[in-house]
Write a protein that holds these residues in place. Structure first.
Motif, PDB file in Angstrom:
ATOM      1  N   GLN A   1      28.747  -1.506  15.259  1.00  0.00           N
ATOM      2  CA  GLN A   1      28.958  -2.730  14.502  1.00  0.00           C
ATOM      3  C   GLN A   1      29.127  -2.370  13.030  1.00  0.00           C
ATOM      4  O   GLN A   1      28.502  -1.438  12.532  1.00  0.00           O
ATOM      5  CB  GLN A   1      27.772  -3.683  14.679  1.00  0.00           C
ATOM      6  CG  GLN A   1      27.970  -5.054  14.081  1.00  0.00           C
ATOM      7  CD  GLN A   1      28.967  -5.890  14.884  1.00  0.00           C
ATOM      8  OE1 GLN A   1      29.499  -5.443  15.887  1.00  0.00           O
ATOM      9  NE2 GLN A   1      29.209  -7.094  14.443  1.00  0.00           N
ATOM     10  N   TYR A  32      38.008   0.476  13.237  1.00  0.00           N
ATOM     11  CA  TYR A  32      38.206  -0.968  13.156  1.00  0.00           C
ATOM     12  C   TYR A  32      39.463  -1.357  12.383  1.00  0.00           C
ATOM     13  O   TYR A  32      39.740  -0.827  11.312  1.00  0.00           O
ATOM     14  CB  TYR A  32      37.017  -1.633  12.474  1.00  0.00           C
ATOM     15  CG  TYR A  32      35.753  -1.614  13.302  1.00  0.00           C
ATOM     16  CD1 TYR A  32      34.858  -0.553  13.191  1.00  0.00           C
ATOM     17  CD2 TYR A  32      35.463  -2.648  14.188  1.00  0.00           C
ATOM     18  CE1 TYR A  32      33.702  -0.533  13.949  1.00  0.00           C
ATOM     19  CE2 TYR A  32      34.307  -2.637  14.939  1.00  0.00           C
ATOM     20  CZ  TYR A  32      33.423  -1.572  14.819  1.00  0.00           C
ATOM     21  OH  TYR A  32      32.282  -1.556  15.562  1.00  0.00           O
ATOM     22  N   ASP A  99      37.707  -5.947  13.457  1.00  0.00           N
ATOM     23  CA  ASP A  99      38.022  -6.138  14.865  1.00  0.00           C
ATOM     24  C   ASP A  99      38.312  -4.780  15.492  1.00  0.00           C
ATOM     25  O   ASP A  99      39.019  -3.969  14.896  1.00  0.00           O
ATOM     26  CB  ASP A  99      39.215  -7.064  15.036  1.00  0.00           C
ATOM     27  CG  ASP A  99      39.431  -7.445  16.483  1.00  0.00           C
ATOM     28  OD1 ASP A  99      40.401  -6.970  17.067  1.00  0.00           O
ATOM     29  OD2 ASP A  99      38.609  -8.195  17.033  1.00  0.00           O
ATOM     30  N   ARG A 101      39.955  -4.206  18.293  1.00  0.00           N
ATOM     31  CA  ARG A 101      41.137  -4.175  19.161  1.00  0.00           C
ATOM     32  C   ARG A 101      42.397  -3.856  18.358  1.00  0.00           C
ATOM     33  O   ARG A 101      42.329  -3.546  17.176  1.00  0.00           O
ATOM     34  CB  ARG A 101      41.258  -5.523  19.874  1.00  0.00           C
ATOM     35  CG  ARG A 101      40.091  -5.782  20.817  1.00  0.00           C
ATOM     36  CD  ARG A 101      40.052  -7.236  21.269  1.00  0.00           C
ATOM     37  NE  ARG A 101      39.752  -8.132  20.169  1.00  0.00           N
ATOM     38  CZ  ARG A 101      39.716  -9.450  20.299  1.00  0.00           C
ATOM     39  NH1 ARG A 101      39.985 -10.017  21.468  1.00  0.00           N
ATOM     40  NH2 ARG A 101      39.429 -10.199  19.266  1.00  0.00           N
ATOM     41  N   SER A 104      46.784  -7.356  14.928  1.00  0.00           N
ATOM     42  CA  SER A 104      47.569  -8.522  15.308  1.00  0.00           C
ATOM     43  C   SER A 104      47.557  -9.526  14.172  1.00  0.00           C
ATOM     44  O   SER A 104      46.576  -9.631  13.439  1.00  0.00           O
ATOM     45  CB  SER A 104      46.973  -9.164  16.567  1.00  0.00           C
ATOM     46  OG  SER A 104      47.564 -10.425  16.822  1.00  0.00           O
ATOM     47  N   ARG A 107      45.543 -13.078  16.013  1.00  0.00           N
ATOM     48  CA  ARG A 107      44.159 -13.175  16.481  1.00  0.00           C
ATOM     49  C   ARG A 107      43.399 -14.140  15.589  1.00  0.00           C
ATOM     50  O   ARG A 107      43.400 -13.995  14.361  1.00  0.00           O
ATOM     51  CB  ARG A 107      43.494 -11.800  16.456  1.00  0.00           C
ATOM     52  CG  ARG A 107      42.077 -11.802  17.002  1.00  0.00           C
ATOM     53  CD  ARG A 107      41.646 -10.417  17.387  1.00  0.00           C
ATOM     54  NE  ARG A 107      42.486  -9.904  18.462  1.00  0.00           N
ATOM     55  CZ  ARG A 107      43.177  -8.776  18.371  1.00  0.00           C
ATOM     56  NH1 ARG A 107      43.133  -8.050  17.276  1.00  0.00           N
ATOM     57  NH2 ARG A 107      43.901  -8.374  19.391  1.00  0.00           N
ATOM     58  N   PRO A 108      42.760 -15.153  16.169  1.00  0.00           N
ATOM     59  CA  PRO A 108      42.060 -16.148  15.350  1.00  0.00           C
ATOM     60  C   PRO A 108      40.884 -15.544  14.600  1.00  0.00           C
ATOM     61  O   PRO A 108      40.264 -14.583  15.053  1.00  0.00           O
ATOM     62  CB  PRO A 108      41.594 -17.188  16.375  1.00  0.00           C
ATOM     63  CG  PRO A 108      41.629 -16.486  17.683  1.00  0.00           C
ATOM     64  CD  PRO A 108      42.682 -15.445  17.600  1.00  0.00           C
ATOM     65  N   TRP A 109      40.552 -16.176  13.484  1.00  0.00           N
ATOM     66  CA  TRP A 109      39.545 -15.615  12.603  1.00  0.00           C
ATOM     67  C   TRP A 109      38.187 -15.477  13.290  1.00  0.00           C
ATOM     68  O   TRP A 109      37.426 -14.538  13.004  1.00  0.00           O
ATOM     69  CB  TRP A 109      39.402 -16.443  11.332  1.00  0.00           C
ATOM     70  CG  TRP A 109      38.872 -17.841  11.540  1.00  0.00           C
ATOM     71  CD1 TRP A 109      39.607 -18.978  11.714  1.00  0.00           C
ATOM     72  CD2 TRP A 109      37.502 -18.223  11.608  1.00  0.00           C
ATOM     73  NE1 TRP A 109      38.782 -20.044  11.891  1.00  0.00           N
ATOM     74  CE2 TRP A 109      37.489 -19.630  11.819  1.00  0.00           C
ATOM     75  CE3 TRP A 109      36.295 -17.552  11.499  1.00  0.00           C
ATOM     76  CZ2 TRP A 109      36.303 -20.341  11.922  1.00  0.00           C
ATOM     77  CZ3 TRP A 109      35.103 -18.260  11.593  1.00  0.00           C
ATOM     78  CH2 TRP A 109      35.123 -19.638  11.814  1.00  0.00           C
ATOM     79  N   TYR A 110      37.904 -16.390  14.215  1.00  0.00           N
ATOM     80  CA  TYR A 110      36.577 -16.396  14.835  1.00  0.00           C
ATOM     81  C   TYR A 110      36.396 -15.263  15.847  1.00  0.00           C
ATOM     82  O   TYR A 110      35.301 -15.079  16.388  1.00  0.00           O
ATOM     83  CB  TYR A 110      36.276 -17.749  15.479  1.00  0.00           C
ATOM     84  CG  TYR A 110      37.379 -18.300  16.343  1.00  0.00           C
ATOM     85  CD1 TYR A 110      38.258 -19.255  15.825  1.00  0.00           C
ATOM     86  CD2 TYR A 110      37.564 -17.879  17.655  1.00  0.00           C
ATOM     87  CE1 TYR A 110      39.293 -19.772  16.596  1.00  0.00           C
ATOM     88  CE2 TYR A 110      38.586 -18.394  18.435  1.00  0.00           C
ATOM     89  CZ  TYR A 110      39.445 -19.340  17.888  1.00  0.00           C
ATOM     90  OH  TYR A 110      40.458 -19.845  18.639  1.00  0.00           O
ATOM     91  N   GLU A 111      37.452 -14.500  16.118  1.00  0.00           N
ATOM     92  CA  GLU A 111      37.319 -13.340  16.998  1.00  0.00           C
ATOM     93  C   GLU A 111      37.027 -12.063  16.216  1.00  0.00           C
ATOM     94  O   GLU A 111      36.806 -11.019  16.808  1.00  0.00           O
ATOM     95  CB  GLU A 111      38.577 -13.177  17.845  1.00  0.00           C
ATOM     96  CG  GLU A 111      38.765 -14.305  18.855  1.00  0.00           C
ATOM     97  CD  GLU A 111      39.904 -14.036  19.834  1.00  0.00           C
ATOM     98  OE1 GLU A 111      40.436 -12.918  19.842  1.00  0.00           O
ATOM     99  OE2 GLU A 111      40.255 -14.975  20.579  1.00  0.00           O
ATOM    100  N   TYR A 112      36.998 -12.164  14.910  1.00  0.00           N
ATOM    101  CA  TYR A 112      36.601 -11.046  14.068  1.00  0.00           C
ATOM    102  C   TYR A 112      35.089 -11.093  13.868  1.00  0.00           C
ATOM    103  O   TYR A 112      34.439 -12.112  14.092  1.00  0.00           O
ATOM    104  CB  TYR A 112      37.299 -11.107  12.717  1.00  0.00           C
ATOM    105  CG  TYR A 112      38.747 -10.670  12.708  1.00  0.00           C
ATOM    106  CD1 TYR A 112      39.745 -11.482  13.220  1.00  0.00           C
ATOM    107  CD2 TYR A 112      39.110  -9.444  12.158  1.00  0.00           C
ATOM    108  CE1 TYR A 112      41.073 -11.080  13.196  1.00  0.00           C
ATOM    109  CE2 TYR A 112      40.435  -9.041  12.121  1.00  0.00           C
ATOM    110  CZ  TYR A 112      41.407  -9.860  12.639  1.00  0.00           C
ATOM    111  OH  TYR A 112      42.726  -9.460  12.613  1.00  0.00           O
ATOM    112  N   SER A 113      34.540  -9.992  13.383  1.00  0.00           N
ATOM    113  CA  SER A 113      33.094  -9.932  13.172  1.00  0.00           C
ATOM    114  C   SER A 113      32.787  -9.193  11.871  1.00  0.00           C
ATOM    115  O   SER A 113      33.692  -8.692  11.198  1.00  0.00           O
ATOM    116  CB  SER A 113      32.412  -9.218  14.347  1.00  0.00           C
ATOM    117  OG  SER A 113      32.896  -7.885  14.455  1.00  0.00           O
TER     118      SER A 113
END
Length: 125
Positions: A1, A32, A99, A101, A104, A107-113
């Protein structure tokens, strides 16, 4: 992480420049994709730019093309966003996130961390 901290925001006149930094903690930073997003008051968070782990691929939102440049220095665990020819509509809080993966633009913002607290950019007319 990975955890990220943004800096470099400020107040600038239209046509001016700013360089934002995104500093990361963690030993796998180069694994990342890092994305920059922004959120103006009353609007949804939107994609600005992203860069692949090795730095060889950079993608931009249409609003950023030709004016913004994303880059990274993996030795310093840092990603930069150079913003030139700033416009009042660039005013927003800017965030970076990670991210694991493939890079892209969709990819929506909420799929990032790993979100930081953001840095305010204000462009006066």
């Amino acid at each position: 992480q990975v955890q990220l901290v943004e800096s470099g925001g400020g107040l600038v006149q239209a046509g001016g420049s700013l360089r934002l930094s995104c500093a990361a903690s963690g030993r796998t930073f180069s694994s990342y994709v890092i994305g920059w997003f922004r959120q103006a008051a009353g609007t949804e968070r939107e994609f600005v730019a992203a860069i692949s782990g090795g730095g060889g691929v950079a993608l931009y939102a249409d609003s950023a093309k030709g004016r913004f440049t994303i880059s990274r220095d993996n030795a310093k665990n840092t990603v930069y966003l150079q913003m030139n020819s700033l416009k009042p509509e660039d005013t927003a809080v800017y965030y970076c996130a990670a991210d694991a993966r493939l890079i892209s633009t969709t990819r929506p913002w909420y799929e990032y961390s790993g979100w930081g607290q953001g840095t305010q950019v204000t462009v006066s007319s």
